[in-house]
Design a protein around this motif. Structure first.
Motif, PDB file in Angstrom:
ATOM      1  N   ARG A   6       0.839  -1.207   0.000  1.00 54.23           N
ATOM      2  CA  ARG A   6       0.000   0.000   0.000  1.00 54.23           C
ATOM      3  C   ARG A   6       0.874   1.258   0.000  1.00 54.23           C
ATOM      4  O   ARG A   6       0.591   2.227  -0.708  1.00 54.23           O
ATOM      5  N   GLU A   7       1.957   1.226   0.786  1.00 55.63           N
ATOM      6  CA  GLU A   7       2.873   2.370   0.844  1.00 55.63           C
ATOM      7  C   GLU A   7       3.492   2.635  -0.527  1.00 55.63           C
ATOM      8  O   GLU A   7       3.606   3.790  -0.962  1.00 55.63           O
ATOM      9  N   ARG A   9       2.242   1.779  -3.499  1.00 57.00           N
ATOM     10  CA  ARG A   9       1.220   2.272  -4.427  1.00 57.00           C
ATOM     11  C   ARG A   9       0.907   3.745  -4.168  1.00 57.00           C
ATOM     12  O   ARG A   9       0.767   4.541  -5.108  1.00 57.00           O
ATOM     13  N   ASP A  10       0.807   4.119  -2.882  1.00 61.33           N
ATOM     14  CA  ASP A  10       0.557   5.521  -2.539  1.00 61.33           C
ATOM     15  C   ASP A  10       1.714   6.410  -3.001  1.00 61.33           C
ATOM     16  O   ASP A  10       1.501   7.523  -3.493  1.00 61.33           O
ATOM     17  N   SER A  15      -3.963   4.353  -8.421  1.00 63.46           N
ATOM     18  CA  SER A  15      -5.114   3.660  -7.850  1.00 63.46           C
ATOM     19  C   SER A  15      -4.833   2.160  -7.855  1.00 63.46           C
ATOM     20  O   SER A  15      -3.892   1.691  -8.512  1.00 63.46           O
TER      21      SER A  15
END
Length: 241
Positions: A6-7, A9-10, A15
């Motif tokens: 998640r880190e 991708r952020d 998205s």
């Protein structure tokens, strides 16, 4: 590892769908990875690290920097090239131009030789979970080598889980012909009580069952009153690994 995914991708500003499209993983699968509902396999890790130049050790353990650093060999090559004089650099440029043209020619020959076909591909958990197939909802058009796709197939479904191993593996794509009935022993896609399944269809004396090829999963016996729909028959598969 799910938190680092998640880190990453952020950090990239993508998205879940955009991230998944670049590494050929469905949006619903990315969501399950990030929530810790599924574990990243080696094939997924390699694909992510290659596509985004990610440090594999960081993704697996959190150690080191997020992205790969320049290797010593690249730095050494850079220093060697900087030591060349103008004539040597011009000669190198001519050689590189020649090599690039040869490789582009080879690539063009391969692309022209291998014909492709397109099929809409659904993610089994997302699409089947709502009971919606072939209605323009939640699918991605994908190209495949023509030889790998059964001509009469209507669409593809990306598989999640191991219930149909050793024949069908997690992240495989199965090609399906839409049809409302199956014969005994056929492999099909089913929607049962709003959930999607890839199973073998088996006719019993008192009805029929949806059978997993992996013996650790029990058969699903269909009883009167079950809301079930046969989506289609599986004609073949394609592995992305």
């Amino acid at each position: 590892m799910n938190e680092r995914l998640r880190e990453l991708r952020d950090h990239l500003g993508l998205s879940q769908k955009a991230f998944g499209d670049q590494v050929d993983i469905g949006q619903s699968t990315i969501a399950m990875f990030e929530k810790g509902q599924r574990s990243l396999r080696d094939i997924h890790i390699k694909r992510i690290c290659t596509e985004f130049n990610v440090n594999e050790k960081w993704l697996r353990t959190g150690e080191g920097s997020m992205f790969k650093e320049s290797s010593d060999s690249v730095d050494t090559l850079h220093e060697i090239i900087r030591s060349f004089d103008i004539e040597q650099l011009e000669l190198m440029k001519e050689c590189l131009d020649m090599i690039i043209k040869e490789k582009e020619s080879d690539k063009g020959s391969i692309l022209n030789f291998q014909r492709t076909v397109t099929r809409p591909v659904y993610d089994l958990p997302a699409s089947a979970g709502t009971g919606q197939f072939l209605d323009g909802y939640s699918y991605t058009n994908m190209e495949f080598p023509e030889y790998a796709v059964p001509p009469s197939s209507t669409f593809g479904v990306r598989i999640a889980g191991d219930s149909m191993e050793p024949e069908y593996f997690d992240d495989d794509i199965v090609f399906v012909r839409q049809q409302p009935t199956l014969e005994n022993g056929d492999i099909g896609i089913f929607v049962l009580n709003g959930e999607g399944y890839l199973k073998q269809f088996e006719i019993m004396d008192d009805g029929y069952s949806l059978v997993s090829l992996n013996s650790k999963y029990p058969d699903i016996h269909i009883t009167e009153g079950c809301a079930i729909r046969i989506v289609g028959k599986v004609l073949g598969k394609y592995s992305l690994s």
